[in-house]
Design a protein around this motif. Structure first.
Motif, PDB file in Angstrom:
ATOM      1  N   ASN A 208       0.754  -1.301  -0.007  1.00 49.09           N
ATOM      2  CA  ASN A 208      -0.024   0.143  -0.200  1.00 49.09           C
ATOM      3  C   ASN A 208       0.823   1.135   0.068  1.00 49.09           C
ATOM      4  OD1 ASN A 208       0.640   0.052   2.871  1.00 49.09           O
ATOM      5  ND2 ASN A 208      -0.834  -1.390   3.132  1.00 49.09           N
ATOM      6  N   ILE A 209       2.021   1.236  -0.312  1.00 52.24           N
ATOM      7  CA  ILE A 209       3.079   2.484  -0.044  1.00 52.24           C
ATOM      8  C   ILE A 209       2.501   3.200  -1.285  1.00 52.24           C
ATOM      9  CG2 ILE A 209       4.679   1.197  -1.743  1.00 52.24           C
ATOM     10  CD1 ILE A 209       5.260   3.852   0.908  1.00 52.24           C
ATOM     11  N   ASP A 210       1.998   2.955  -2.261  1.00 49.25           N
ATOM     12  CA  ASP A 210       1.541   3.697  -3.389  1.00 49.25           C
ATOM     13  C   ASP A 210       0.424   4.778  -3.052  1.00 49.25           C
ATOM     14  OD1 ASP A 210      -0.067   1.396  -3.323  1.00 49.25           O
ATOM     15  OD2 ASP A 210      -1.243   1.756  -4.937  1.00 49.25           O
ATOM     16  N   LYS A 211      -0.319   4.253  -2.002  1.00 48.35           N
ATOM     17  CA  LYS A 211      -1.245   5.199  -1.474  1.00 48.35           C
ATOM     18  C   LYS A 211      -0.604   6.266  -0.601  1.00 48.35           C
ATOM     19  CE  LYS A 211      -5.157   1.807  -1.115  1.00 48.35           C
ATOM     20  NZ  LYS A 211      -4.579   0.655  -1.801  1.00 48.35           N
ATOM     21  N   TRP A 212       0.522   6.074  -0.069  1.00 48.85           N
ATOM     22  CA  TRP A 212       1.179   7.054   1.021  1.00 48.85           C
ATOM     23  C   TRP A 212       2.371   7.722   0.417  1.00 48.85           C
ATOM     24  CZ3 TRP A 212      -2.035   7.973   4.782  1.00 48.85           C
ATOM     25  CH2 TRP A 212      -3.023   6.860   4.991  1.00 48.85           C
ATOM     26  N   ALA A 213       3.074   7.331  -0.534  1.00 50.98           N
ATOM     27  CA  ALA A 213       4.084   7.701  -0.926  1.00 50.98           C
ATOM     28  C   ALA A 213       4.553   9.286  -1.224  1.00 50.98           C
ATOM     29  CB  ALA A 213       5.036   7.131  -2.012  1.00 50.98           C
ATOM     30  N   SER A 214       3.324   9.708  -1.960  1.00 52.63           N
ATOM     31  CA  SER A 214       3.218  11.386  -2.488  1.00 52.63           C
ATOM     32  C   SER A 214       2.935  12.092  -0.992  1.00 52.63           C
ATOM     33  CB  SER A 214       2.141  11.389  -3.411  1.00 52.63           C
ATOM     34  OG  SER A 214       0.992  11.008  -2.964  1.00 52.63           O
ATOM     35  N   ILE A 215       2.183  11.442   0.164  1.00 50.66           N
ATOM     36  CA  ILE A 215       1.958  12.238   1.135  1.00 50.66           C
ATOM     37  C   ILE A 215       3.080  12.562   2.222  1.00 50.66           C
ATOM     38  CG2 ILE A 215       0.455  12.168   3.215  1.00 50.66           C
ATOM     39  CD1 ILE A 215      -1.656  10.375   1.652  1.00 50.66           C
ATOM     40  N   GLY A 216       4.041  11.623   2.171  1.00 56.14           N
ATOM     41  CA  GLY A 216       5.263  11.731   2.967  1.00 56.14           C
ATOM     42  C   GLY A 216       4.999  11.100   4.301  1.00 56.14           C
ATOM     43  N   LEU A 217       6.036  10.739   4.880  1.00 53.65           N
ATOM     44  CA  LEU A 217       6.255  10.246   6.243  1.00 53.65           C
ATOM     45  C   LEU A 217       5.533  10.944   7.253  1.00 53.65           C
ATOM     46  CD1 LEU A 217       9.871   8.585   6.418  1.00 53.65           C
ATOM     47  CD2 LEU A 217       7.776   7.240   6.681  1.00 53.65           C
ATOM     48  N   ALA A 227      -6.884   6.611   9.887  1.00 54.16           N
ATOM     49  CA  ALA A 227      -7.160   5.669   8.964  1.00 54.16           C
ATOM     50  C   ALA A 227      -6.352   4.586   8.817  1.00 54.16           C
ATOM     51  CB  ALA A 227      -6.977   6.328   7.634  1.00 54.16           C
ATOM     52  N   SER A 228      -6.589   3.470   8.295  1.00 57.01           N
ATOM     53  CA  SER A 228      -5.719   2.443   8.131  1.00 57.01           C
ATOM     54  C   SER A 228      -4.995   2.419   6.995  1.00 57.01           C
ATOM     55  CB  SER A 228      -6.745   1.100   8.012  1.00 57.01           C
ATOM     56  OG  SER A 228      -7.219   1.096   6.574  1.00 57.01           O
ATOM     57  N   PRO A 229      -3.753   1.738   6.902  1.00 56.02           N
ATOM     58  CA  PRO A 229      -2.999   1.836   5.893  1.00 56.02           C
ATOM     59  C   PRO A 229      -3.470   1.466   4.439  1.00 56.02           C
ATOM     60  CG  PRO A 229      -1.703   0.676   7.488  1.00 56.02           C
ATOM     61  CD  PRO A 229      -3.352   0.620   8.129  1.00 56.02           C
ATOM     62  N   GLU A 230      -4.621   0.584   4.349  1.00 56.32           N
ATOM     63  CA  GLU A 230      -5.136   0.205   3.259  1.00 56.32           C
ATOM     64  C   GLU A 230      -6.063   1.314   2.479  1.00 56.32           C
ATOM     65  OE1 GLU A 230      -5.248  -1.614   6.158  1.00 56.32           O
ATOM     66  OE2 GLU A 230      -3.574  -3.049   5.463  1.00 56.32           O
ATOM     67  N   THR A 231      -6.276   2.295   3.249  1.00 50.91           N
ATOM     68  CA  THR A 231      -7.165   3.545   2.754  1.00 50.91           C
ATOM     69  C   THR A 231      -6.538   4.465   1.962  1.00 50.91           C
ATOM     70  OG1 THR A 231      -8.518   3.134   5.081  1.00 50.91           O
ATOM     71  CG2 THR A 231      -8.797   5.231   3.797  1.00 50.91           C
ATOM     72  N   ASP A 232      -7.084   5.019   0.867  1.00 49.31           N
ATOM     73  CA  ASP A 232      -6.645   6.003   0.255  1.00 49.31           C
ATOM     74  C   ASP A 232      -7.111   7.332   0.602  1.00 49.31           C
ATOM     75  OD1 ASP A 232      -5.514   7.712  -1.573  1.00 49.31           O
ATOM     76  OD2 ASP A 232      -6.286   6.396  -3.333  1.00 49.31           O
ATOM     77  N   VAL A 233      -6.089   8.186   1.097  1.00 49.98           N
ATOM     78  CA  VAL A 233      -6.698   9.393   1.859  1.00 49.98           C
ATOM     79  C   VAL A 233      -6.274  10.729   0.938  1.00 49.98           C
ATOM     80  CG1 VAL A 233      -6.660   8.337   4.158  1.00 49.98           C
ATOM     81  CG2 VAL A 233      -4.609   9.858   3.243  1.00 49.98           C
ATOM     82  N   SER A 234      -5.698  10.301  -0.269  1.00 48.50           N
ATOM     83  CA  SER A 234      -4.978  11.271  -0.818  1.00 48.50           C
ATOM     84  C   SER A 234      -5.818  12.586  -1.300  1.00 48.50           C
ATOM     85  CB  SER A 234      -4.341  10.644  -2.308  1.00 48.50           C
ATOM     86  OG  SER A 234      -5.299  10.004  -3.189  1.00 48.50           O
ATOM     87  N   VAL A 235      -7.359  12.065  -1.776  1.00 51.90           N
ATOM     88  CA  VAL A 235      -8.129  12.991  -2.044  1.00 51.90           C
ATOM     89  C   VAL A 235      -8.645  13.896  -0.903  1.00 51.90           C
ATOM     90  CG1 VAL A 235     -10.314  11.481  -1.371  1.00 51.90           C
ATOM     91  CG2 VAL A 235     -10.526  13.310  -3.257  1.00 51.90           C
ATOM     92  N   TYR A 236      -8.546  13.553   0.358  1.00 55.14           N
ATOM     93  CA  TYR A 236      -8.687  14.174   1.404  1.00 55.14           C
ATOM     94  C   TYR A 236      -7.427  15.212   1.715  1.00 55.14           C
ATOM     95  CZ  TYR A 236     -11.870  10.662   1.756  1.00 55.14           C
ATOM     96  OH  TYR A 236     -12.752   9.373   1.170  1.00 55.14           O
TER      97      TYR A 236
END
Length: 400
Positions: A208-217, A227-236
Motif C-alpha cells: 500500500n505504499i502507492d497510497k502514501w508515498a506522495s503524502i510523505g512520512l 485511517a488504516s494503511p489500506e485506505t486511500d486518503v489522497s483526495v482528502y
C-alpha cells in the motif's frame, strides 16, 4: 647443337629471377588480400618447377599466409577490443602453428613482417583467453555471492536490473522483502532499506505504499491515527482536510459493516455531517439507504431526542443487563431465534432481545438501540437467561 655450360647457367639464373619475381608478387597479393591476382600469379607459366623443386612448398606456404592475413584483417580489431570470440582465438592460433614452420620459404622482408604479425596475433589471442578466463572466474565468484543469500544465477539479472548488488539485496532480504516488494518500494521513490523500515514502522507495506508515498512520512503518521494503511486518503489531503476532523470516517470499524466510507461519502459530506454532529457510523449506515444528507441529519436529531448519549457496542457487552436501562447504544446483530414478526433473540457480540416498534424485524441489522433493562427467557434446556432488552429506534437491514 652444342650448348655451353655458361648458356645453361645464364638460362637457369634467368629462370630463378622470374621465379623470385613471381614469389614477390605473390607475397604482395597476400598482404593486399587480392585472391584473384594471387591465383593468376600462382598459375603463371613462368614457374619452372623442375629447376625449383621447392616452389610447390612455397605455393602451399603462400596459401597458408593468405588465409592467415584474411583472419588477421578480420580478427585483429576484435581481439584488440578484448571481445570473447572463440572462433578468432582458435583460428588465429591454428593458422599461426601451420605457418610458423614455413616462413623460411618467404623473402627476408616478408618473413620479417609475417613473423612479427604472427607474434602479435598470438599475444592478442592469449590476452583474450586470459581475459575470458578472468571473466569466467569473476562470473563464478558473483554467482556464488548471490547463491550465498539465496538468489539463483537465473534470477540475478532481475535484481541487477533494479540497480541492486549482493550487499543491498541482502539488506532487503533481511527485512523479509521479496523482489516484488522491492519493485514496489523503488517505484514509489523509497530507494533504500532504511527508508522502507520507516514506512514499515508506521504500518505501511509495499502493498500500500502507492497510497502514501506522495503524502510523505510525517503527514502519513498523522493520517494513520484516523485511517488504516489500506485506505486511500489522497483526495482528502488534496482537499486540505485536517485528519482530526475525519476521525471515525476512515476507520472501517465505524461503518457497521455496511460499506466503506471512502467509496460512499465525499469530503464535503463529511464536513456537513461534522457540522450537524452526525457520527460516522450513523451517516454511513444511512447513506446505504440512499438518503439525502439533510434527511440523515434530521433523523439523527430524532435519535438525539431519545438518546442524549449513544454508547459504543463494547459498553453493552461489559454491563449488567439491568444497568443498561434507559441507555442508547450503537448496535450490530443477527437473529438466532425469531420470537415474533417484530422481535427475537439477536447475537451482536452480546446476546440480546431486540424488537422494532412496527413492521417486520430483519434477520440482521445495524443501528441505534435503546435498552429498557433486562429480558428474561427460558433456554432450550429450561434454564432462565437474562439479557439486555433492546428496541431499535433507527436501523438498517444488512446481509452478513
Amino acid at each position: 647443337m652444342v650448348v655451353s655450360l655458361l648458356s645453361v647457367q645464364l638460362a637457369f639464373a634467368d629462370g630463378n629471377h622470374v621465379i623470385d619475381s613471381l614469389k614477390l608478387e605473390m607475397e604482395k597479393t597476400v598482404v593486399e588480400q587480392d585472391w584473384q591476382n594471387l591465383n593468376k600469379v600462382m598459375w603463371s607459366p613462368g614457374w619452372n618447377v623442375e629447376n625449383a623443386p621447392n616452389n610447390l612448398d612455397f605455393k602451399g606456404a603462400i596459401k597458408l599466409a593468405y588465409t592467415f592475413y584474411k583472419e588477421y584483417k578480420e580478427c585483429k580489431p576484435v581481439l584488440e577490443q578484448g571481445e570473447n570470440t572463440h572462433r578468432c582465438v582458435n583460428v588465429v592460433l591454428e593458422n599461426c602453428r601451420g605457418l610458423e614452420s614455413r616462413t623460411h620459404l618467404f623473402s627476408k622482408s616478408f618473413k620479417s613482417k609475417i613473423d612479427a604479425d604472427i607474434k602479435e596475433m598470438k599475444e592478442l589471442a592469449q590476452k583474450t583467453r586470459d581475459q575470458e578466463l578472468n571473466r569466467v572466474r569473476e562470473k563464478n565468484r558473483k554467482e556464488n555471492e548471490w547463491r550465498r543469500i539465496g538468489i539463483r544465477p537465473s534470477e540475478v539479472k532481475h535484481w541487477e536490473e533494479l540497480g541492486l548488488n549482493v550487499e543491498s539485496a541482502e539488506e532487503w532480504l533481511e527485512q523479509h522483502q521479496s523482489l516484488y516488494d522491492i519493485k514496489a518500494w523503488l517505484k514509489n521513490g523509497v530507494a533504500t532499506v532504511d527508508s522502507a523500515k520507516l514506512w514499515i514502522g508506521l504500518g505501511v507495506t509495499s502493498r500500500n505504499i502507492d497510497k502514501w508515498a506522495s503524502i510523505g512520512l510525517e503527514q502519513t503518521a498523522e493520517w494513520l491515527t484516523v485511517a488504516s494503511p489500506e485506505t486511500d486518503v489522497s483526495v482528502y489531503v488534496q482537499a486540505g482536510a485536517n485528519p482530526k476532523n475525519l476521525k471515525g470516517w476512515l476507520d472501517p470499524s465505524y461503518s457497521w459493516g455496511v460499506e466503506n466510507f471512502s467509496e460512499s461519502v465525499s469530503y464535503e459530506d463529511v464536513s456537513f455531517f461534522n457540522k450537524n454532529e452526525v457520527p460516522p457510523s450513523f451517516a454511513i449506515a444511512m447513506k446505504s439507504l440512499n438518503l439525502k444528507n439533510n434527511e440523515i441529519a434530521r433523523q439523527w436529531k430524532n435519535v438525539k431526542k431519545q438518546c442524549k448519549i449513544i454508547y459504543p457496542l463494547e459498553n453493552l457487552q461489559s454491563e449488567n443487563p439491568y444497568a443498561t436501562k434507559g441507555k442508547c447504544y450503537e448496535y450490530t446483530g443477527t437473529s438466532i431465534q425469531l420470537l415474533s414478526k417484530n422481535s427475537g433473540l439477536f447475537d451482536g457480540e452480546v446476546l440480546s432481545f431486540v424488537s422494532v416498534s412496527s413492521g417486520i424485524i430483519p434477520k440482521s441489522v445495524v443501528g441505534i438501540v435503546k435498552s429498557s433493562g433486562a429480558y428474561i427467557y427460558k433456554s432450550t434446556r429450561g434454564a432462565k437467561e437474562t439479557v439486555p432488552n433492546l428496541k431499535l429506534i433507527q436501523f438498517v437491514p444488512y446481509v452478513d
